[in-house]
Design a protein around this motif. Structure first.
Motif, short mmCIF file in Angstrom:
data_model
loop_
_atom_site.label_atom_id
_atom_site.label_comp_id
_atom_site.label_asym_id
_atom_site.label_seq_id
_atom_site.Cartn_x
_atom_site.Cartn_y
_atom_site.Cartn_z
N VAL A 127 -10.53 -26.90 -21.86
CA VAL A 127 -11.27 -27.74 -20.82
C VAL A 127 -10.36 -27.85 -19.53
O VAL A 127 -10.79 -27.87 -18.64
CB VAL A 127 -11.64 -29.09 -21.66
N ARG A 128 -9.18 -28.13 -20.07
CA ARG A 128 -8.07 -28.23 -18.94
C ARG A 128 -8.12 -27.12 -18.04
O ARG A 128 -8.15 -26.98 -16.80
CB ARG A 128 -6.87 -28.86 -19.35
N LYS A 129 -8.09 -25.87 -18.76
CA LYS A 129 -7.88 -24.63 -17.98
C LYS A 129 -9.21 -24.59 -17.17
O LYS A 129 -8.97 -24.11 -15.96
CB LYS A 129 -8.02 -23.49 -18.84
N PHE A 130 -10.53 -24.80 -17.59
CA PHE A 130 -11.76 -24.52 -16.85
C PHE A 130 -11.71 -25.39 -15.62
O PHE A 130 -12.23 -25.33 -14.70
CB PHE A 130 -13.01 -24.69 -18.07
N GLU A 131 -11.16 -26.74 -16.07
CA GLU A 131 -11.33 -27.52 -14.74
C GLU A 131 -10.60 -26.98 -13.74
O GLU A 131 -10.97 -27.30 -12.45
CB GLU A 131 -10.70 -29.18 -15.35
N GLN A 132 -9.32 -26.32 -13.94
CA GLN A 132 -8.66 -26.00 -12.84
C GLN A 132 -9.28 -24.81 -12.36
O GLN A 132 -9.07 -24.76 -11.14
CB GLN A 132 -6.95 -25.72 -13.64
N GLU A 133 -9.84 -24.07 -12.98
CA GLU A 133 -10.64 -22.73 -12.66
C GLU A 133 -11.94 -23.50 -11.51
O GLU A 133 -11.75 -22.73 -10.49
CB GLU A 133 -11.21 -21.80 -13.64
N ILE A 134 -12.38 -24.48 -11.90
CA ILE A 134 -13.44 -24.76 -11.00
C ILE A 134 -12.95 -25.48 -9.63
O ILE A 134 -13.44 -25.19 -8.77
CB ILE A 134 -14.45 -25.79 -11.82
N ALA A 135 -11.81 -26.26 -9.85
CA ALA A 135 -11.16 -26.70 -8.63
C ALA A 135 -10.71 -25.71 -7.72
O ALA A 135 -10.75 -25.85 -6.59
CB ALA A 135 -10.09 -27.57 -9.19
N SER A 136 -9.96 -24.79 -8.33
CA SER A 136 -9.74 -23.76 -7.45
C SER A 136 -10.93 -23.01 -6.74
O SER A 136 -10.92 -22.52 -5.62
CB SER A 136 -8.47 -22.59 -7.94
N TYR A 137 -11.90 -22.74 -7.56
CA TYR A 137 -13.07 -21.85 -7.01
C TYR A 137 -13.69 -22.67 -5.88
O TYR A 137 -14.13 -22.26 -4.83
CB TYR A 137 -13.98 -21.90 -8.24
N CYS A 138 -13.81 -24.00 -6.03
CA CYS A 138 -14.32 -24.89 -4.81
C CYS A 138 -13.64 -25.03 -3.70
O CYS A 138 -13.82 -25.48 -2.74
CB CYS A 138 -14.85 -26.12 -5.56
N GLY A 139 -12.10 -24.92 -4.21
CA GLY A 139 -11.04 -25.29 -3.06
C GLY A 139 -10.84 -26.85 -2.84
O GLY A 139 -11.14 -27.74 -1.95
N ILE A 140 -10.49 -27.34 -4.13
CA ILE A 140 -10.56 -28.84 -4.22
C ILE A 140 -9.32 -29.15 -5.16
O ILE A 140 -9.10 -28.52 -6.06
CB ILE A 140 -11.77 -29.68 -4.68
N TYR B 147 -9.04 -31.63 -7.70
CA TYR B 147 -9.15 -32.21 -8.96
C TYR B 147 -10.40 -32.10 -9.40
O TYR B 147 -11.63 -32.02 -8.88
CB TYR B 147 -9.08 -33.78 -9.16
N ALA B 148 -10.79 -31.82 -10.86
CA ALA B 148 -12.17 -31.40 -11.46
C ALA B 148 -11.83 -32.19 -12.78
O ALA B 148 -10.95 -32.26 -13.43
CB ALA B 148 -12.42 -29.98 -11.57
#
Ligand code: PLP
Length: 389
Positions: A37-50, A52-53
């Motif tokens: 979950v932590r890994k995917f949160e970081q992937e979404i944050a970096s995908y969106c350019g933000i 925290y997720a």
């Protein structure tokens, strides 16, 4: 048979990787708020350019937790669109706040931000735009109004992961962006899932506390929170899928472009210059317009049809999937009767609800299926005008 959306094709294309990811989770013994979950949160944050997720249980909870994190509750008003899925206003009502509507722009189906200012009262705390069907809202105008009136902005991006406005991803404009990974969304898991994104470290901390029973330190509860977490299993599946999202979006956009060509005819209505014309067609009243600077991710491809019943019957007869998203605008829903709205209050939303029809749209749709759907739609409208003539 041409489905409106087919989820099995995508699984088949990634079966080996997805099965392996699910087995890894099963064998790990770590199922809630684990490393994936932590890994995917970081992937979404970096995908969106933000920055925290925070992974949550579903998109509705994402909206609810976003409003809670912003301290919105009883006595407050949140301005949103009447033409969206019920989850948008459900989340507002769950906090105790009151939804207030402004009408949509019928060309884009999204909140018309020019009407925002007239809806603001002393109780207004936030604006909640929805990027419906994957088409970004006019966030420049929304943010300008929010800034001048000191309002928070929460974006409902349940249908718009991957969509962008002048190169910036939806979900990163306001204070908090909210995503859903419901199976049929553009990035879907095998159950329910959601995500909240923000650039604000304090909001990030509050969201993390709220999603796990209002506790920063385990078993020490500072406020009434909820149990709403993205599962480790869903995160594992989503991490396999995310690297493919951009190519899937590109495929959706190719289908949309082809639909535009097939359904368009000579332009007969003037449009403001910033909107590229994707119609209006004579037979199909209007294909979805989108602005040059918008990167729409076409969660749905939705047209306004003159004779919707004829179109629906023709699709049924040809076994082509179709759906009306959404037949009753939220200001006219029984559940919102207490808000005191009447038919005619938001004529654009009502018109679109009466005429819209979504056509088959998913990345794996075949070009010949798409072309067939377009021609059945055109024929259904031609048949009517010939009969009338
Ligand atoms: C799907 C959707 C939601 C809710 O997401 P869930 O994950 O199903 O709770 C919210 N808003 C819009 C516009 C949606 O389409």
């Amino acid at each position: 048979m041409i489905p409106l959306c087919d989820l099995t094709a995508q699984y088949e294309s990634l079966r080996v990787e997805i099965d392996a990811a699910m087995r890894t989770v099963a064998a790990s013994g770590h199922y809630i708020l684990g490393p994936l979950v932590r890994k995917f949160e970081q992937e979404i944050a970096s995908y969106c350019g933000i920055n925290y997720a925070v992974g949550v249980g579903n998109g509705t909870d994402a909206l609810y937790l976003a409003l809670r994190a912003l301290q919105i509750g009883p006595g407050d008003e949140v301005i949103t669109t009447p033409f969206t899925f019920i989850a948008t206003t459900e989340a507002i009502c769950m906090t105790g706040a009151k939804p207030v509507f402004v009408d949509i722009d019928p060309r884009t189906y999204n909140m018309d931000p020019e009407q925002l200012e007239a809806a603001i009262t002393s109780k207004t705390r936030a604006i909640l735009p929805v990027h419906l069907y994957g088409q970004p809202c006019r966030m420049d105008v929304v943010l300008d109004v929010a800034k001048r009136h000191n309002l928070k902005v929460v974006e409902d991006c349940a249908q718009s992961l991957g969509a962008a406005l002048t190169g910036q991803k939806t979900g990163t404009f306001g204070d908090i962006g909210c995503f859903s990974f419901f199976p049929s969304k553009n990035l879907g898991c095998f159950g329910d899932g959601g995500m909240v994104v923000t650039n604000d470290p304090e909001l990030f901390e509050r969201l993390e506390i709220l999603r796990r029973h209002g506790a920063k330190v385990k078993y020490h509860h500072t406020e009434v929170g909820v149990n709403s977490r993205l599962d480790e299993l869903q995160a594992a599946i989503l991490s396999v899928k995310l690297p493919h999202l951009d190519e899937w979006t590109a495929a959706r956009r190719r289908h949309a472009y082809a639909y535009n060509q097939l359904l368009d005819s000579e332009s007969v209505v003037e449009r403001p210059s910033e909107w590229t014309t994707a119609g209006p067609a004579i037979i199909v009243d209007e294909t979805p317009a989108h602005a040059d600077y918008n990167y729409c991710c076409y969660h749905q491809y939705t047209v306004l049809v003159r004779d919707r019943v004829a179109a629906q019957n023709a699709f049924d007869k040809s076994r082509i999937g179709h759906c009306v998203y959404y037949p009753v605008p939220l200001h006219l829903q029984a559940v919102h009767g207490d808000l005191g709205y009447r038919p005619g209050d938001f004529p654009n939303a009502e018109y679109v609800a009466d005429h819209c029809l979504s056509l088959p749209m998913f990345p794996e749709l075949l070009p010949q299926q798409r072309d067939r759907a377009a021609s059945v739609l055109l024929e259904s409208q031609n048949a009517i005008s010939l009969a009338a003539a």
